[in-house]
Design a protein around this motif. Structure first.
Motif, PDB file in Angstrom:
ATOM      1  N   ASN A  45       0.633  -1.577  -0.296  1.00  0.00           N
ATOM      2  CA  ASN A  45       0.338   0.251  -0.004  1.00  0.00           C
ATOM      3  C   ASN A  45       0.623   1.597  -0.634  1.00  0.00           C
ATOM      4  OD1 ASN A  45       0.944  -0.245   2.582  1.00  0.00           O
ATOM      5  ND2 ASN A  45      -0.673  -0.086   3.810  1.00  0.00           N
ATOM      6  N   GLU A  46       1.974   1.304   0.377  1.00  0.00           N
ATOM      7  CA  GLU A  46       3.099   2.118  -0.062  1.00  0.00           C
ATOM      8  C   GLU A  46       4.126   2.123  -1.448  1.00  0.00           C
ATOM      9  OE1 GLU A  46       5.327   1.822   3.460  1.00  0.00           O
ATOM     10  OE2 GLU A  46       3.698   2.455   5.058  1.00  0.00           O
ATOM     11  N   PHE A  47       3.520   1.477  -2.062  1.00  0.00           N
ATOM     12  CA  PHE A  47       4.737   0.933  -3.212  1.00  0.00           C
ATOM     13  C   PHE A  47       4.904   2.319  -3.977  1.00  0.00           C
ATOM     14  CE2 PHE A  47       4.870  -0.826  -7.597  1.00  0.00           C
ATOM     15  CZ  PHE A  47       6.508  -1.518  -7.166  1.00  0.00           C
ATOM     16  N   GLU A  48       3.722   2.441  -4.965  1.00  0.00           N
ATOM     17  CA  GLU A  48       2.298   3.392  -5.915  1.00  0.00           C
ATOM     18  C   GLU A  48       3.313   5.135  -4.911  1.00  0.00           C
ATOM     19  OE1 GLU A  48      -0.492   5.011  -8.242  1.00  0.00           O
ATOM     20  OE2 GLU A  48      -1.233   3.575  -7.161  1.00  0.00           O
ATOM     21  N   LYS A  49       3.323   5.320  -3.772  1.00  0.00           N
ATOM     22  CA  LYS A  49       3.604   6.678  -3.464  1.00  0.00           C
ATOM     23  C   LYS A  49       5.093   6.350  -3.216  1.00  0.00           C
ATOM     24  CE  LYS A  49       3.466   9.225   0.876  1.00  0.00           C
ATOM     25  NZ  LYS A  49       3.171   9.243   2.603  1.00  0.00           N
ATOM     26  N   ILE A  50       5.423   5.256  -2.975  1.00  0.00           N
ATOM     27  CA  ILE A  50       7.061   5.782  -2.849  1.00  0.00           C
ATOM     28  C   ILE A  50       8.013   5.471  -4.274  1.00  0.00           C
ATOM     29  CG2 ILE A  50       9.361   4.299  -3.085  1.00  0.00           C
ATOM     30  CD1 ILE A  50       7.704   2.998  -0.504  1.00  0.00           C
ATOM     31  N   ILE A  51       6.863   4.811  -5.427  1.00  0.00           N
ATOM     32  CA  ILE A  51       7.799   5.496  -7.294  1.00  0.00           C
ATOM     33  C   ILE A  51       7.718   6.805  -7.069  1.00  0.00           C
ATOM     34  CG2 ILE A  51       7.283   4.751  -9.232  1.00  0.00           C
ATOM     35  CD1 ILE A  51       8.781   2.270  -8.177  1.00  0.00           C
ATOM     36  N   ASN A  52       5.849   7.200  -7.122  1.00  0.00           N
ATOM     37  CA  ASN A  52       5.657   8.529  -7.639  1.00  0.00           C
ATOM     38  C   ASN A  52       6.945   9.975  -6.708  1.00  0.00           C
ATOM     39  OD1 ASN A  52       3.715   7.998  -9.122  1.00  0.00           O
ATOM     40  ND2 ASN A  52       2.124   7.846  -7.649  1.00  0.00           N
ATOM     41  N   THR A 167       4.686 -13.906  -6.338  1.00  0.00           N
ATOM     42  CA  THR A 167       4.143 -14.187  -4.767  1.00  0.00           C
ATOM     43  C   THR A 167       2.823 -12.936  -5.208  1.00  0.00           C
ATOM     44  OG1 THR A 167       4.897 -11.809  -3.670  1.00  0.00           O
ATOM     45  CG2 THR A 167       5.757 -14.478  -3.345  1.00  0.00           C
ATOM     46  N   LYS A 168       1.760 -12.798  -4.145  1.00  0.00           N
ATOM     47  CA  LYS A 168       0.282 -12.419  -4.515  1.00  0.00           C
ATOM     48  C   LYS A 168       0.813 -10.654  -4.093  1.00  0.00           C
ATOM     49  CE  LYS A 168      -2.842 -15.011  -2.111  1.00  0.00           C
ATOM     50  NZ  LYS A 168      -3.892 -15.318  -1.385  1.00  0.00           N
ATOM     51  N   LYS A 169       1.964 -10.195  -3.896  1.00  0.00           N
ATOM     52  CA  LYS A 169       2.549  -9.183  -3.793  1.00  0.00           C
ATOM     53  C   LYS A 169       3.103  -8.781  -4.890  1.00  0.00           C
ATOM     54  CE  LYS A 169       4.945  -7.184  -0.135  1.00  0.00           C
ATOM     55  NZ  LYS A 169       5.917  -7.234   0.446  1.00  0.00           N
ATOM     56  N   ASP A 170       3.812  -9.747  -5.699  1.00  0.00           N
ATOM     57  CA  ASP A 170       4.669  -9.213  -6.520  1.00  0.00           C
ATOM     58  C   ASP A 170       3.215  -8.709  -8.343  1.00  0.00           C
ATOM     59  OD1 ASP A 170       7.236  -9.790  -6.267  1.00  0.00           O
ATOM     60  OD2 ASP A 170       7.337 -12.365  -6.160  1.00  0.00           O
ATOM     61  N   LEU A 171       2.394  -9.533  -7.571  1.00  0.00           N
ATOM     62  CA  LEU A 171       1.445  -9.627  -8.953  1.00  0.00           C
ATOM     63  C   LEU A 171       0.990  -8.426  -8.493  1.00  0.00           C
ATOM     64  CD1 LEU A 171      -0.742 -13.070  -8.910  1.00  0.00           C
ATOM     65  CD2 LEU A 171       1.689 -12.202 -10.178  1.00  0.00           C
ATOM     66  N   ALA A 172       0.137  -7.949  -7.037  1.00  0.00           N
ATOM     67  CA  ALA A 172      -0.562  -6.539  -7.415  1.00  0.00           C
ATOM     68  C   ALA A 172       0.649  -5.371  -7.850  1.00  0.00           C
ATOM     69  CB  ALA A 172      -0.115  -6.376  -6.247  1.00  0.00           C
ATOM     70  N   ALA A 173       2.401  -5.822  -6.997  1.00  0.00           N
ATOM     71  CA  ALA A 173       2.784  -4.101  -7.865  1.00  0.00           C
ATOM     72  C   ALA A 173       3.231  -4.404  -8.991  1.00  0.00           C
ATOM     73  CB  ALA A 173       4.253  -4.983  -7.042  1.00  0.00           C
ATOM     74  N   PHE A 174       3.399  -6.090  -9.230  1.00  0.00           N
ATOM     75  CA  PHE A 174       3.251  -5.784 -11.580  1.00  0.00           C
ATOM     76  C   PHE A 174       1.849  -4.943 -11.500  1.00  0.00           C
ATOM     77  CE2 PHE A 174       5.359 -10.236 -11.604  1.00  0.00           C
ATOM     78  CZ  PHE A 174       6.770 -10.006 -10.523  1.00  0.00           C
ATOM     79  N   LYS A 175       0.715  -5.057 -11.608  1.00  0.00           N
ATOM     80  CA  LYS A 175      -0.404  -4.195 -11.527  1.00  0.00           C
ATOM     81  C   LYS A 175      -0.342  -3.058 -11.294  1.00  0.00           C
ATOM     82  CE  LYS A 175      -5.214  -4.472 -10.733  1.00  0.00           C
ATOM     83  NZ  LYS A 175      -6.848  -4.661  -9.961  1.00  0.00           N
ATOM     84  N   ILE A 176       0.359  -2.452 -10.362  1.00  0.00           N
ATOM     85  CA  ILE A 176       0.682  -1.303 -10.263  1.00  0.00           C
ATOM     86  C   ILE A 176       1.437  -0.618 -11.408  1.00  0.00           C
ATOM     87  CG2 ILE A 176       1.912   0.866  -8.540  1.00  0.00           C
ATOM     88  CD1 ILE A 176       0.245  -1.107  -6.523  1.00  0.00           C
ATOM     89  N   SER A 177       2.393  -1.500 -11.388  1.00  0.00           N
ATOM     90  CA  SER A 177       3.385  -0.673 -12.592  1.00  0.00           C
ATOM     91  C   SER A 177       3.116  -0.989 -13.559  1.00  0.00           C
ATOM     92  CB  SER A 177       4.879  -1.837 -12.598  1.00  0.00           C
ATOM     93  OG  SER A 177       5.002  -2.109 -10.917  1.00  0.00           O
ATOM     94  N   LYS A 178       2.073  -1.275 -14.469  1.00  0.00           N
ATOM     95  CA  LYS A 178       1.624  -1.761 -15.174  1.00  0.00           C
ATOM     96  C   LYS A 178       1.554  -0.086 -15.732  1.00  0.00           C
ATOM     97  CE  LYS A 178      -0.964  -3.717 -18.695  1.00  0.00           C
ATOM     98  NZ  LYS A 178      -1.944  -5.369 -19.013  1.00  0.00           N
TER      99      LYS A 178
END
Length: 344
Positions: A45-52, A167-178
């Protein structure tokens, strides 16, 4: 005169010590080529914010590193739990059995992957346990080497186990990355060329994939991994769970030579300037390791804990960048005058 650009790359991992605007900007100016985000240590839940945030601070690529197919401890109370020799524990799930400690793990179906007799090595042999039985209360194991474990620590199994590639987190992160149009990824615990293809298939635009070589299975399938990848990363830390420490240097040479033959860039990680987590200068052995690794043909170096949790992330980059320049500018025939300190 235009400044000569270094050919070897520096990949810096961001974490609590470096996830700051001033530090990222300084590391950028000192020569970092790629900023790595380790999904194993970032909440989704912090991944997108960190990338931005990081993309606001630098124009260099910001690249996720997947958790990958690895068994890990879950959240351990106080991030520290001592396991005494001979004590009985429960692996995974939850249990209210009095006086028996439960160690959470990151998979929901451990009974499908593990079996009685398996030896589990937690956090690079900090603790070793052996599974003794399965019953309705869970997976029971006995501690055969005592020590302290923490949260999110890798667990090695003494045989090849087929974990899911993502992992489930990987799949969620790929979706955000896309959504964010990220185009470079590190693939942890890649075991075969098909894993690389599977990651590419998540995206409807071209992506670069740097596959991490850190298991026996990856070594066995190295050529197929190299052919499908845009680069390979030799993770000497995790690889040392499967390869004897005395053979890690030879494994590194083998991987670099294979990658070179197949025209695949090869990067090297783990313990490059590990002493600089606490100190302002590396050891002479670390300097020699970096120089020899570069001369062997590595296309780049990866700073992990050194820049993620170390006290001197900028100095780590400065030292690494200077060593790269020294190697790239080294004359073919070294003279005494090349070695003497001009101030001495």
């Amino acid at each position: 005169m235009r400044k000569k650009l270094k050919n070897k790359k520096i990949i810096a991992t961001l974490g609590p010590s470096s996830l700051k605007k001033s530090v990222v900007k300084k590391m950028d100016s000192l020569g970092v080529d790629i900023f790595r985000i380790n999904l194993s240590h970032v909440k989704i839940n912090e991944f997108e914010k960190i990338i931005n945030l990081v993309q606001e601070w630098t124009k260099k690529p910001v690249c996720p590193d997947s958790e990958g197919a690895q068994l890990r401890t879950g959240v351990v109370k106080d991030n520290s739990q001592f396991l005494s020799m001979g004590s009985k524990i429960i692996i995974g799930g939850s249990s209210n059995i009095k006086n028996i400690l439960t160690i959470p793990i990151n998979i929901s179906n451990p009974k499908d992957l593990l079996k009685p007799g398996d030896i589990l090595r937690i956090d690079f042999n900090s603790v070793i346990v052996q599974i003794i039985e399965f019953n309705k209360n869970g997976i029971f194991a006995r501690v055969i080497k005592e020590g302290t474990i923490g949260s999110n620590k890798g667990i090695g199994v003494d045989r090849e186990v087929e974990f899911p590639t993502f992992t489930k987190k990987d799949l969620a992160a790929f979706k955000i990355s896309k959504k964010l149009k990220l185009n470079t990824f590190f693939l942890s615990f890649c075991s075969k060329g098909e894993d690389v293809v599977a990651l590419r298939n998540f995206f409807d635009y071209p992506v670069k994939i740097i596959s991490k070589i850190e298991t026996n299975k990856a070594l066995k399938n190295l050529e197929s991994i190299c052919r499908e990848s845009d680069g390979v990363l030799i993770d000497r830390g995790d690889l040392s769970r499967d390869v004897l420490l005395t053979k890690i240097s030879f494994a590194q040479s083998f991987i670099i030579k294979t990658a070179k033959r197949l025209s695949t860039p090869a990067y090297v990680a783990t313990n490059l300037v590990e002493s600089m987590i606490e100190k302002t200068e590396p050891t002479r052995a670390e300097i020699n390791d970096i120089v020899q690794t570069l001369k062997e043909g590595a296309d780049g170096l990866v700073l992990a804990a050194e820049t993620a949790i170390g006290k001197f992330p900028n100095e780590c980059v400065r030292i690494t960048s200077n060593l790269i320049k020294e190697v790239e500018e080294q004359p073919s025939n070294i003279k005494l005058t090349d070695l003497l300190n001009p101030t001495s």
